[in-house]
Motif scaffolding. Structure first.
Motif, PDB file in Angstrom:
ATOM      1  N   SER A  51       0.835  -1.203   0.000  1.00 31.08           N
ATOM      2  CA  SER A  51       0.000   0.000   0.000  1.00 31.08           C
ATOM      3  C   SER A  51       0.870   1.252   0.000  1.00 31.08           C
ATOM      4  O   SER A  51       2.029   1.222   0.430  1.00 31.08           O
ATOM      5  CB  SER A  51      -0.925  -0.004   1.222  1.00 31.08           C
ATOM      6  N   GLU A  53       0.988   3.807   1.881  1.00 35.76           N
ATOM      7  CA  GLU A  53       1.504   4.198   3.196  1.00 35.76           C
ATOM      8  C   GLU A  53       2.390   3.121   3.813  1.00 35.76           C
ATOM      9  O   GLU A  53       2.963   3.310   4.877  1.00 35.76           O
ATOM     10  CB  GLU A  53       0.355   4.574   4.137  1.00 35.76           C
ATOM     11  N   THR A  55       1.610   0.068   5.038  1.00 39.78           N
ATOM     12  CA  THR A  55       1.089  -0.670   6.193  1.00 39.78           C
ATOM     13  C   THR A  55       0.276  -1.902   5.820  1.00 39.78           C
ATOM     14  O   THR A  55      -0.098  -2.674   6.697  1.00 39.78           O
ATOM     15  CB  THR A  55       0.201   0.241   7.065  1.00 39.78           C
ATOM     16  N   CYS A  94      -4.380   7.135  -2.536  1.00 40.57           N
ATOM     17  CA  CYS A  94      -4.812   7.380  -1.165  1.00 40.57           C
ATOM     18  C   CYS A  94      -4.866   6.102  -0.330  1.00 40.57           C
ATOM     19  O   CYS A  94      -5.010   6.159   0.882  1.00 40.57           O
ATOM     20  CB  CYS A  94      -6.175   8.065  -1.145  1.00 40.57           C
ATOM     21  N   GLY A  95      -4.751   4.931  -0.967  1.00 35.79           N
ATOM     22  CA  GLY A  95      -4.763   3.661  -0.247  1.00 35.79           C
ATOM     23  C   GLY A  95      -6.139   3.138   0.125  1.00 35.79           C
ATOM     24  O   GLY A  95      -6.254   2.129   0.807  1.00 35.79           O
TER      25      GLY A  95
END
Length: 127
Positions: A51, A53, A55, A94-95
């Protein structure tokens, strides 16, 4: 490490290890920083993506699309239709969403639950 790796953080690498887990390694020393084991029905991995970010990871197998947080939360799976084959895999910047080619469509999925938001078919064949 099997296949590709990605930066999870500025000094951390992430990738698929041959013994059925996703691993994290220090980019400078190569020292293991932990891993996420895959269930036996979630292997072999065909495609995977980290992802934006860093995570969560999403991956495909012949039978399903899977996603898991890297904190050890159990994976969520979305079965592949019996007559289809998944191609490609991407996170939205934005995930929040995933895109995956299946059959002649591109599925847009909610990233946490893998619920289908929309299936797009432009009538041009397999994406």
């Amino acid at each position: 490490v099997h296949g590709l790796v990605a930066f999870r953080a500025e000094t951390e690498l992430f990738g698929l290890h041959r013994d059925r887990h996703f691993g994290r390694w220090d980019a400078e020393t190569g020292k293991s920083l932990g891993s996420v084991a895959l269930a036996s029905d979630a292997f072999p991995v065909e495609h995977w993506a980290l992802s934006p970010e860093g995570t969560r990871v999403v991956w495909t197998t012949v039978a399903a699309l899977h996603t898991s947080a890297l904190d050890g939360t159990p994976a969520v799976s979305f079965p592949t239709p019996a007559t289809a084959f998944r191609r490609g895999l991407a996170w939205s910047p934005c995930g929040r969403w995933l895109a995956c080619g299946v059959g002649t469509t591109v599925q847009l999925l909610e990233a946490d639950t893998l619920a289908e938001i929309r299936a797009l078919d432009w009538g041009i064949g397999k994406p």
